[in-house]
Motif scaffolding. Structure first.
Motif, PDB file in Angstrom:
ATOM      1  N   GLN A 120       1.596  -4.375   3.622  1.00 27.11           N
ATOM      2  CA  GLN A 120       1.345  -5.339   2.732  1.00 27.11           C
ATOM      3  C   GLN A 120      -0.288  -5.566   2.581  1.00 27.11           C
ATOM      4  O   GLN A 120      -0.785  -6.036   3.829  1.00 27.11           O
ATOM      5  CB  GLN A 120       2.019  -6.637   2.813  1.00 27.11           C
ATOM      6  CG  GLN A 120       3.747  -6.696   2.130  1.00 27.11           C
ATOM      7  CD  GLN A 120       4.009  -7.798   2.100  1.00 27.11           C
ATOM      8  OE1 GLN A 120       4.241  -8.631   3.060  1.00 27.11           O
ATOM      9  NE2 GLN A 120       4.831  -8.160   0.941  1.00 27.11           N
ATOM     10  N   ILE A 121      -0.765  -5.937   1.473  1.00 27.41           N
ATOM     11  CA  ILE A 121      -1.968  -6.353   1.396  1.00 27.41           C
ATOM     12  C   ILE A 121      -2.473  -7.725   0.599  1.00 27.41           C
ATOM     13  O   ILE A 121      -1.574  -7.934  -0.327  1.00 27.41           O
ATOM     14  CB  ILE A 121      -3.083  -5.239   0.644  1.00 27.41           C
ATOM     15  CG1 ILE A 121      -4.226  -5.439   0.513  1.00 27.41           C
ATOM     16  CG2 ILE A 121      -2.422  -4.869  -0.772  1.00 27.41           C
ATOM     17  CD1 ILE A 121      -5.202  -5.344   1.885  1.00 27.41           C
TER      18      ILE A 121
ATOM     19  N   THR B  88      -6.171   0.770  -8.342  1.00 24.40           N
ATOM     20  CA  THR B  88      -4.953   0.181  -8.366  1.00 24.40           C
ATOM     21  C   THR B  88      -3.897   1.347  -8.115  1.00 24.40           C
ATOM     22  O   THR B  88      -2.617   1.120  -7.750  1.00 24.40           O
ATOM     23  CB  THR B  88      -4.395  -0.580  -9.474  1.00 24.40           C
ATOM     24  OG1 THR B  88      -4.519   0.429 -10.783  1.00 24.40           O
ATOM     25  CG2 THR B  88      -5.109  -1.754  -9.861  1.00 24.40           C
ATOM     26  N   ASP B  89      -4.349   2.692  -8.177  1.00 21.10           N
ATOM     27  CA  ASP B  89      -3.329   3.776  -7.633  1.00 21.10           C
ATOM     28  C   ASP B  89      -2.990   3.686  -6.171  1.00 21.10           C
ATOM     29  O   ASP B  89      -1.964   4.362  -5.807  1.00 21.10           O
ATOM     30  CB  ASP B  89      -3.958   5.043  -8.220  1.00 21.10           C
ATOM     31  CG  ASP B  89      -4.263   5.349  -9.714  1.00 21.10           C
ATOM     32  OD1 ASP B  89      -3.427   4.808 -10.426  1.00 21.10           O
ATOM     33  OD2 ASP B  89      -4.959   5.966 -10.183  1.00 21.10           O
TER      34      ASP B  89
ATOM     35  N   SER C 195      -7.098   1.332   5.771  1.00 20.56           N
ATOM     36  CA  SER C 195      -8.440   0.911   6.108  1.00 20.56           C
ATOM     37  C   SER C 195      -9.238   1.027   4.504  1.00 20.56           C
ATOM     38  O   SER C 195      -9.981   0.251   4.377  1.00 20.56           O
ATOM     39  CB  SER C 195      -9.222   1.984   6.939  1.00 20.56           C
ATOM     40  OG  SER C 195      -8.285   1.643   8.185  1.00 20.56           O
ATOM     41  N   ARG C 196      -9.153   2.151   3.994  1.00 26.32           N
ATOM     42  CA  ARG C 196      -9.723   2.034   2.576  1.00 26.32           C
ATOM     43  C   ARG C 196      -9.540   0.978   1.556  1.00 26.32           C
ATOM     44  O   ARG C 196     -10.276   0.563   1.054  1.00 26.32           O
ATOM     45  CB  ARG C 196      -9.389   3.589   2.033  1.00 26.32           C
ATOM     46  CG  ARG C 196      -9.869   3.955   0.812  1.00 26.32           C
ATOM     47  CD  ARG C 196      -9.366   5.276   0.020  1.00 26.32           C
ATOM     48  NE  ARG C 196      -9.729   5.161  -1.321  1.00 26.32           N
ATOM     49  CZ  ARG C 196      -9.588   6.102  -2.276  1.00 26.32           C
ATOM     50  NH1 ARG C 196      -8.732   7.118  -1.786  1.00 26.32           N
ATOM     51  NH2 ARG C 196      -9.812   6.197  -3.525  1.00 26.32           N
ATOM     52  N   VAL C 197      -8.174   0.682   1.451  1.00 20.34           N
ATOM     53  CA  VAL C 197      -7.875  -0.289   0.607  1.00 20.34           C
ATOM     54  C   VAL C 197      -8.442  -1.602   0.936  1.00 20.34           C
ATOM     55  O   VAL C 197      -9.019  -2.400   0.181  1.00 20.34           O
ATOM     56  CB  VAL C 197      -6.517  -0.371   0.523  1.00 20.34           C
ATOM     57  CG1 VAL C 197      -5.904  -1.721   0.108  1.00 20.34           C
ATOM     58  CG2 VAL C 197      -5.421   1.039  -0.042  1.00 20.34           C
TER      59      VAL C 197
ATOM     60  N   ILE D 173       0.815  -1.233  -0.040  1.00 22.36           N
ATOM     61  CA  ILE D 173       0.231   0.048  -0.137  1.00 22.36           C
ATOM     62  C   ILE D 173       0.649   1.358  -0.020  1.00 22.36           C
ATOM     63  O   ILE D 173       1.764   1.366   0.880  1.00 22.36           O
ATOM     64  CB  ILE D 173      -0.898  -0.049   1.482  1.00 22.36           C
ATOM     65  CG1 ILE D 173      -1.910  -1.239   1.207  1.00 22.36           C
ATOM     66  CG2 ILE D 173      -1.813   1.299   1.241  1.00 22.36           C
ATOM     67  CD1 ILE D 173      -2.485  -1.435   2.402  1.00 22.36           C
ATOM     68  N   LYS D 174       0.715   2.276  -0.832  1.00 24.70           N
ATOM     69  CA  LYS D 174       1.561   3.388  -1.048  1.00 24.70           C
ATOM     70  C   LYS D 174       1.360   4.160   0.228  1.00 24.70           C
ATOM     71  O   LYS D 174       2.497   4.499   0.785  1.00 24.70           O
ATOM     72  CB  LYS D 174       1.035   4.169  -2.197  1.00 24.70           C
ATOM     73  CG  LYS D 174       1.405   3.553  -3.677  1.00 24.70           C
ATOM     74  CD  LYS D 174       0.813   4.446  -4.764  1.00 24.70           C
ATOM     75  CE  LYS D 174       1.201   3.841  -5.992  1.00 24.70           C
ATOM     76  NZ  LYS D 174       0.695   4.752  -7.104  1.00 24.70           N
ATOM     77  N   ASP D 175       0.179   4.537   0.528  1.00 22.75           N
ATOM     78  CA  ASP D 175       0.378   5.591   1.743  1.00 22.75           C
ATOM     79  C   ASP D 175      -0.730   4.724   2.992  1.00 22.75           C
ATOM     80  O   ASP D 175      -1.524   4.254   2.866  1.00 22.75           O
ATOM     81  CB  ASP D 175      -0.766   6.625   1.532  1.00 22.75           C
ATOM     82  CG  ASP D 175      -0.873   7.777   2.455  1.00 22.75           C
ATOM     83  OD1 ASP D 175      -0.188   7.473   3.496  1.00 22.75           O
ATOM     84  OD2 ASP D 175      -1.423   8.790   2.078  1.00 22.75           O
TER      85      ASP D 175
END
Length: 314
Positions: free
Chosen positions: A71-72, A96-97, A46-48, A39-41
């Motif tokens: 990691q997700i 995917t951004d 939680s959003r991801v 995850i970038k940020d």
């Protein structure tokens, strides 16, 4: 006293036994390959997670956490090729951004852990949900019985050994009501009279007799053997208590066999609804750990616990 006798006396005689467990409690858990992304940020974790769970739930892996640090866990590797992961996520409606483009492959537990030992192994690979079952933990770590309880189990097994010595046969079985630690019945191998009269089968028939049933004629020496046992084990009581679990044949009862029951006897113990079976020596035709584990076959309508190695040396 010679040296050999002295050494024999010094050997520990504390009784031990080994639980015969279902493979799902003892084997290493199977692993499955999955795609992982970063995850970038961290603020969007939680959003991801919410987005992925909405557009791409993984019902077969609900025992796993979706996130490990940054990691997700995306989805199992067998769904698409690695080069197509991002396009697949886009097709599903995931932004995917929010993740790095470098998709990795990792291994995770394919099924949920049943006991802590399994959990500790797979949790290192990827975080798992786990709810410990105290009773299963005691079974899997062989800590179910206290030393005094083991001694009591050993006493009942010694009765089975005595019956073999008195009758000259190799197999005997003693049925005990654990509610009051009372001996309900016993049996010994009479297969020379009739092929199906194995020790367990005879013992079950004697239990049925105690409940105003039974079909076989009692062996002529049964009362003599019973008298001998009562004389030797003065502190033991005989008969059955009014347990809430029974009586219906062996419901709630423990059965002590000096050798591992065969398939016929093991199934008879299923049908008579035994609670626990203890045996001393494994058998090539045994059905409680050697040939198979009948007591834990999933599709049967009754299961009991089985323990081996009780007074094996004796």
């Amino acid at each position: 006293m010679n040296e050999a006798k002295r050494l024999k006396l010094e050997v520990s005689t504390k009784p031990t036994l080994i639980p015969i467990l279902a493979d799902v409690l003892t084997e290493e858990l199977p692993l499955i390959e999955v795609y992982l992304a970063t995850i970038k940020d961290p603020k969007t974790i939680s959003r991801v997670v919410v987005e992925l769970n909405t557009v791409l739930p993984i019902p077969e892996l609900t025992h796993l956490k979706r996130v490990k640090g940054k990691q997700i866990l995306l989805f199992p590797k067998n769904i698409v090729e690695r080069d197509n992961v991002l396009s697949y996520l886009t097709e599903k409606g995931f932004n995917t951004d929010l993740i790095e483009g470098d998709i990795k492959v990792g291994k995770v537990a394919q099924i949920a852990p049943k006991v802590r030992k399994q959990y500790e192994v797979v949790h290192k690979l990827w975080p798992c949900n786990f709810h410990s079952n105290p009773y299963l933990e005691k079974l899997s770590t062989n800590s179910l019985f206290s030393q005094s309880e083991l001694e009591k189990h050993a006493e009942f097994m010694r009765i089975a050994i005595d019956i073999c010595e008195i009758t000259g046969v190799k197999e005997s079985a003693v049925v005990v009501d654990p509610v009051g630690n009372t001996v309900v019945a016993f049996g010994f191998d009479l297969s020379q009279e009739y092929p199906i009269k194995h020790a367990v089968m005879v013992a079950i028939d004697e239990v049925a007799r105690s409940q105003k049933g039974g079909v076989w004629v009692r062996h002529k020496d049964y009362e003599k053997i019973e008298t001998f046992i009562k004389t030797k084990y003065k502190d033991l009581e005989f008969g059955f208590s009014n347990s809430e679990e029974g009586p219906y044949l062996c419901t709630g009862y423990s059965v002590y066999c000096n050798t591992e029951p065969c398939i016929t006897c093991a199934m008879a113990l299923v049908h008579s609804r035994a609670k626990r079976v203890f045996y001393g020596v494994k058998s090539a035709k045994g059905a409680l750990g050697s040939l198979c584990k009948i007591h834990i076959v999933e599709n049967l309508n009754h299961h009991y616990e089985a323990f081996s190695g009780l007074l094996e040396e004796e």
